[in-house]
Design a protein around this motif. Structure first.
Motif, PDB file in Angstrom:
ATOM      1  N   ILE A 187      -1.250   1.903  -3.345  1.00 15.30           N
ATOM      2  CA  ILE A 187      -0.207   2.835  -3.748  1.00 15.30           C
ATOM      3  C   ILE A 187      -0.874   3.972  -4.517  1.00 15.30           C
ATOM      4  O   ILE A 187      -1.592   3.746  -5.483  1.00 15.30           O
ATOM      5  CB  ILE A 187       0.848   2.156  -4.649  1.00 15.30           C
ATOM      6  CG1 ILE A 187       1.484   0.967  -3.935  1.00 15.30           C
ATOM      7  CG2 ILE A 187       1.906   3.173  -5.085  1.00 15.30           C
ATOM      8  CD1 ILE A 187       2.276   1.320  -2.707  1.00 15.30           C
ATOM      9  N   GLY A 188      -0.663   5.178  -4.044  1.00 11.85           N
ATOM     10  CA  GLY A 188      -1.174   6.366  -4.711  1.00 11.85           C
ATOM     11  C   GLY A 188      -0.021   7.269  -5.086  1.00 11.85           C
ATOM     12  O   GLY A 188       1.020   7.273  -4.423  1.00 11.85           O
ATOM     13  N   ASP A 237       2.408  13.848  -8.066  1.00 17.08           N
ATOM     14  CA  ASP A 237       3.606  14.298  -8.780  1.00 17.08           C
ATOM     15  C   ASP A 237       4.534  13.100  -8.997  1.00 17.08           C
ATOM     16  O   ASP A 237       4.164  12.162  -9.641  1.00 17.08           O
ATOM     17  CB  ASP A 237       4.295  15.444  -8.034  1.00 17.08           C
ATOM     18  CG  ASP A 237       3.379  16.645  -7.872  1.00 17.08           C
ATOM     19  OD1 ASP A 237       2.619  16.919  -8.826  1.00 17.08           O
ATOM     20  OD2 ASP A 237       3.401  17.287  -6.818  1.00 17.08           O
ATOM     21  N   LEU A 238       5.706  13.108  -8.425  1.00 18.90           N
ATOM     22  CA  LEU A 238       6.646  12.000  -8.609  1.00 18.90           C
ATOM     23  C   LEU A 238       6.789  11.161  -7.344  1.00 18.90           C
ATOM     24  O   LEU A 238       7.671  10.311  -7.272  1.00 18.90           O
ATOM     25  CB  LEU A 238       8.014  12.532  -9.038  1.00 18.90           C
ATOM     26  CG  LEU A 238       8.040  13.265 -10.377  1.00 18.90           C
ATOM     27  CD1 LEU A 238       9.420  13.850 -10.632  1.00 18.90           C
ATOM     28  CD2 LEU A 238       7.643  12.332 -11.515  1.00 18.90           C
ATOM     29  N   GLN A 239       5.931  11.368  -6.354  1.00 15.13           N
ATOM     30  CA  GLN A 239       6.021  10.637  -5.102  1.00 15.13           C
ATOM     31  C   GLN A 239       4.996   9.511  -5.048  1.00 15.13           C
ATOM     32  O   GLN A 239       3.858   9.672  -5.504  1.00 15.13           O
ATOM     33  CB  GLN A 239       5.765  11.557  -3.917  1.00 15.13           C
ATOM     34  CG  GLN A 239       6.870  12.543  -3.648  1.00 15.13           C
ATOM     35  CD  GLN A 239       6.580  13.331  -2.388  1.00 15.13           C
ATOM     36  OE1 GLN A 239       5.436  13.675  -2.111  1.00 15.13           O
ATOM     37  NE2 GLN A 239       7.629  13.627  -1.625  1.00 15.13           N
ATOM     38  N   LEU A 240       5.423   8.387  -4.481  1.00 19.40           N
ATOM     39  CA  LEU A 240       4.517   7.268  -4.229  1.00 19.40           C
ATOM     40  C   LEU A 240       4.114   7.311  -2.763  1.00 19.40           C
ATOM     41  O   LEU A 240       4.951   7.530  -1.885  1.00 19.40           O
ATOM     42  CB  LEU A 240       5.202   5.934  -4.531  1.00 19.40           C
ATOM     43  CG  LEU A 240       5.572   5.679  -5.982  1.00 19.40           C
ATOM     44  CD1 LEU A 240       6.312   4.355  -6.110  1.00 19.40           C
ATOM     45  CD2 LEU A 240       4.337   5.662  -6.862  1.00 19.40           C
ATOM     46  N   GLU A 248      -3.391   9.628  -7.487  1.00 18.47           N
ATOM     47  CA  GLU A 248      -3.646   8.902  -8.725  1.00 18.47           C
ATOM     48  C   GLU A 248      -3.235   7.446  -8.529  1.00 18.47           C
ATOM     49  O   GLU A 248      -2.241   7.155  -7.870  1.00 18.47           O
ATOM     50  CB  GLU A 248      -2.864   9.515  -9.882  1.00 18.47           C
ATOM     51  CG  GLU A 248      -3.237   8.915 -11.221  1.00 18.47           C
ATOM     52  CD  GLU A 248      -2.536   9.588 -12.387  1.00 18.47           C
ATOM     53  OE1 GLU A 248      -2.470   8.956 -13.452  1.00 18.47           O
ATOM     54  OE2 GLU A 248      -2.050  10.725 -12.221  1.00 18.47           O
ATOM     55  N   SER A 249      -4.003   6.541  -9.097  1.00 22.89           N
ATOM     56  CA  SER A 249      -3.708   5.114  -8.990  1.00 22.89           C
ATOM     57  C   SER A 249      -3.289   4.577 -10.343  1.00 22.89           C
ATOM     58  O   SER A 249      -3.782   5.021 -11.375  1.00 22.89           O
ATOM     59  CB  SER A 249      -4.945   4.357  -8.508  1.00 22.89           C
ATOM     60  OG  SER A 249      -4.713   2.967  -8.528  1.00 22.89           O
ATOM     61  N   ARG A 250      -2.403   3.612 -10.322  1.00 24.27           N
ATOM     62  CA  ARG A 250      -2.019   2.945 -11.564  1.00 24.27           C
ATOM     63  C   ARG A 250      -2.994   1.827 -11.919  1.00 24.27           C
ATOM     64  O   ARG A 250      -2.974   1.315 -13.030  1.00 24.27           O
ATOM     65  CB  ARG A 250      -0.613   2.368 -11.445  1.00 24.27           C
ATOM     66  CG  ARG A 250       0.448   3.434 -11.427  1.00 24.27           C
ATOM     67  CD  ARG A 250       1.819   2.839 -11.492  1.00 24.27           C
ATOM     68  NE  ARG A 250       2.807   3.896 -11.520  1.00 24.27           N
ATOM     69  CZ  ARG A 250       4.083   3.727 -11.294  1.00 24.27           C
ATOM     70  NH1 ARG A 250       4.552   2.528 -11.016  1.00 24.27           N
ATOM     71  NH2 ARG A 250       4.913   4.737 -11.335  1.00 24.27           N
ATOM     72  N   LEU A 251      -3.820   1.427 -10.956  1.00 20.76           N
ATOM     73  CA  LEU A 251      -4.788   0.357 -11.187  1.00 20.76           C
ATOM     74  C   LEU A 251      -6.015   0.891 -11.915  1.00 20.76           C
ATOM     75  O   LEU A 251      -6.364   2.061 -11.798  1.00 20.76           O
ATOM     76  CB  LEU A 251      -5.213  -0.264  -9.855  1.00 20.76           C
ATOM     77  CG  LEU A 251      -4.126  -0.945  -9.046  1.00 20.76           C
ATOM     78  CD1 LEU A 251      -4.665  -1.367  -7.683  1.00 20.76           C
ATOM     79  CD2 LEU A 251      -3.573  -2.138  -9.787  1.00 20.76           C
TER      80      LEU A 251
END
Length: 145
Positions: A42-43, A46-49, A77-80
């Motif tokens: 998941i990348g 802005d506000l899109q996944l 951007e990654s949350r990991l």
């Protein structure tokens, strides 16, 4: 290596059975590849996944406490965390290239030695990524050198 394919009844779950004495590195990579083929990243932009296939990733990079996923033309951007990505993909074509970078070997076009034992990887999209000298042995092992 012998490969046998059998048809299963309708509605039954496909099953893979491996019979071997000691699984070598290439067999373990094959197992990992089968297990991770359905896995997606998941990348965010802005506000899109965005759902990203790991095979499309050139490299991951940590910058200012954020982790970015670099694909052919886009950056997400990654949350990991970088260490989480390293653990998730270490058995595939990915390896730690520096403190802040995990590189996909499959996307390397060429390698050139540079100063102080480092290497420069030219990627298929034209970008250059440096491989720290402490990670060069890992690269050579992944390449079978």
């Amino acid at each position: 290596m012998k490969i046998t394919i059998e048809n299963v009844p309708e509605g039954a779950e496909p099953e893979i059975i491996l019979r071997c004495n000691d699984p070598d590195e290439s067999l373990l990579r094959l197992i990992y590849s089968v297990n991770s083929s359905s896995r997606k990243l998941i990348g965010m932009t802005d506000l899109q996944l965005h759902i990203i296939n790991p095979r499309d990733v050139y490299y991951f990079e940590a910058v200012d406490h954020k982790v970015f996923i670099y694909c052919h033309e886009k950056v997400y951007e990654s949350r990991l965390k970088l260490y989480e990505l390293e653990m998730d993909y270490e058995h595939g074509d990915f390896f730690r290239a520096s403190k802040s970078t995990i590189l996909n070997i499959a996307k390397i076009k060429s390698l050139s030695p540079v100063l102080y034992g480092r290497y420069e990887a030219l990627l298929q999209n034209g970008e250059k990524v440096y491989i720290s000298r402490q990670y060069v042995p890992v690269l050579k092992q992944k390449l079978g050198l």
